[in-house]
Design a protein around this motif. Structure first.
Motif, short mmCIF file in Angstrom:
data_model
loop_
_atom_site.label_atom_id
_atom_site.label_comp_id
_atom_site.label_asym_id
_atom_site.label_seq_id
_atom_site.Cartn_x
_atom_site.Cartn_y
_atom_site.Cartn_z
N VAL A 278 0.84 -1.21 0.00
CA VAL A 278 0.00 0.00 0.00
C VAL A 278 0.87 1.25 0.00
O VAL A 278 0.55 2.24 -0.69
N LEU A 279 1.96 1.23 0.74
CA LEU A 279 2.90 2.36 0.70
C LEU A 279 3.44 2.56 -0.70
O LEU A 279 3.60 3.69 -1.17
N GLU A 280 3.73 1.46 -1.38
CA GLU A 280 4.25 1.55 -2.75
C GLU A 280 3.26 2.24 -3.68
O GLU A 280 3.65 2.97 -4.60
N LEU A 281 1.96 2.04 -3.43
CA LEU A 281 0.94 2.66 -4.26
C LEU A 281 0.67 4.11 -3.89
O LEU A 281 -0.01 4.82 -4.63
N GLY A 282 1.17 4.56 -2.72
CA GLY A 282 0.95 5.94 -2.30
C GLY A 282 -0.07 6.09 -1.20
O GLY A 282 -0.48 7.21 -0.88
N GLY A 283 -0.51 4.96 -0.60
CA GLY A 283 -1.49 5.02 0.47
C GLY A 283 -0.84 5.06 1.83
O GLY A 283 0.39 5.13 1.96
N HIS A 284 -1.66 4.99 2.86
CA HIS A 284 -1.20 4.97 4.24
C HIS A 284 -1.26 3.53 4.76
O HIS A 284 -2.25 2.83 4.54
N GLY A 285 -0.22 3.11 5.47
CA GLY A 285 -0.21 1.79 6.08
C GLY A 285 -0.18 1.91 7.60
O GLY A 285 0.61 2.68 8.15
N VAL A 286 -1.06 1.19 8.27
CA VAL A 286 -1.13 1.20 9.73
C VAL A 286 -0.74 -0.18 10.23
O VAL A 286 -1.48 -1.16 10.04
N PHE A 287 0.41 -0.27 10.86
CA PHE A 287 0.94 -1.55 11.32
C PHE A 287 0.45 -1.84 12.73
O PHE A 287 0.64 -1.05 13.66
N LEU A 288 -0.22 -3.00 12.87
CA LEU A 288 -0.75 -3.45 14.15
C LEU A 288 -0.03 -4.76 14.51
O LEU A 288 -0.50 -5.85 14.17
N PRO A 289 1.09 -4.68 15.19
CA PRO A 289 1.90 -5.87 15.44
C PRO A 289 1.23 -6.87 16.36
O PRO A 289 0.46 -6.50 17.24
N HIS B 58 2.39 3.34 13.24
CA HIS B 58 2.45 2.20 14.15
C HIS B 58 1.42 2.40 15.27
O HIS B 58 1.40 3.45 15.90
N LEU B 59 0.60 1.38 15.49
CA LEU B 59 -0.35 1.40 16.60
C LEU B 59 -0.18 0.12 17.42
O LEU B 59 0.12 -0.94 16.87
N GLU B 60 -0.40 0.22 18.70
CA GLU B 60 -0.34 -0.95 19.57
C GLU B 60 -1.66 -1.71 19.60
O GLU B 60 -1.70 -2.90 19.90
N ALA B 61 -2.75 -1.01 19.29
CA ALA B 61 -4.07 -1.65 19.38
C ALA B 61 -4.99 -1.10 18.31
O ALA B 61 -4.93 0.09 17.95
N ILE B 62 -5.87 -1.96 17.80
CA ILE B 62 -6.81 -1.54 16.77
C ILE B 62 -7.79 -0.50 17.32
O ILE B 62 -8.34 0.31 16.55
N ALA B 63 -7.99 -0.47 18.63
CA ALA B 63 -8.88 0.52 19.23
C ALA B 63 -8.41 1.94 18.98
O ALA B 63 -9.21 2.89 19.04
#
Length: 231
Positions: free
Chosen positions: A182-193, A213-218
């Motif tokens: 998604v980053l490659e396409l120009g969008g935003h990526g939200v990483f939820l490890p 980067h987020l710690e929780a989907i909330a």
């Protein structure tokens, strides 16, 4: 303005990878008399990786890879009962209840006014089963089940729904599959490890202005609001 939010399914909305690792542990035990545990896990991973082009992602491919690995590591001496047990392990995975992760329903409630698209990959029948069992399908404008998550696959999804890449947010636990394309396409990526992530889904996190980067989907609804306020 953020036009749409994509959400991964396995290990983003519900538990998944831990079941693979529990099953792998039982598989390793099954072959304990034939091979060193680390060698079993290492060979299984190699076989799985080689079989992705044949079987794709999912439990059924994992089952077949376990059978192939068992035959190979025992020089064909594995008996029918052991093969039957491997199949039972896979069937148990296919029948496992869908367990939503903490905060998922609250996050979806907070995002209810948004265009939400569920974007997952893997075996079509199993993914459809889990989506139905989750009772979340009605929360999404659309559900996309992909063979793999590549930039080209995401581009087709965005094109089908008339979404601009720069106004798209994708959230998920896989840096390789949910974020980098998604980053490659120009969008935003939200990483939820997640604590447990299949090694094939791991990748180095880039230093990128659209990677979050987020710690929780909330916390996702607040992040989306912040992104819009900065646009």
């Amino acid at each position: 303005m953020i036009e749409a939010i994509g959400l991964d399914a396995d290990d983003t909305l519900w538990e998944n990878e831990t079941f693979f690792r529990v099953t792998e542990s039982e598989f390793v035990t099954l072959l304990a008399d034939h091979c060193d545990p680390e060698a079993v896990s290492g060979r299984l991973y190699d076989v799985e990786s080689a079989n992705l082009r044949r079987y794709g992602f999912g439990i059924k491919g994992f089952m077949l890879s376990m059978v192939e690995t068992a035959i190979e590591l025992t020089d064909g001496r594995i008996d029918g009962r052991a093969i039957g047990r491997i199949l039972e392990l896979g069937q148990d995975m296919l029948a496992h209840p869908v367990l939503l992760l903490d905060g998922v329903e609250q996050a979806l409630d907070a995002l209810a006014s948004r265009r939400l698209i569920l974007i997952t990959k893997g075996d079509l029948i199993d993914q459809e089963r889990k989506i139905a069992a989750s009772d979340l399908a009605e929360r999404f404008e659309a559900v996309e089940i992909l063979a793999d998550k590549t930039p080209e696959a995401y581009a087709r999804v965005l094109g089908r729904h008339g979404i601009g890449a720069d106004a798209f947010v994708m959230a998920g636990n896989s840096m390789k599959s949910d974020i980098l394309p998604v980053l490659e396409l120009g969008g935003h990526g939200v990483f939820l490890p997640r604590e447990v992530t299949w090694v094939a889904e791991r990748a180095e996190a880039p230093d990128h202005p659209r990677l979050h980067h987020l710690e929780a989907i909330a916390d996702l609804p607040d992040l989306v609001a912040r992104l819009e306020s900065g646009m």
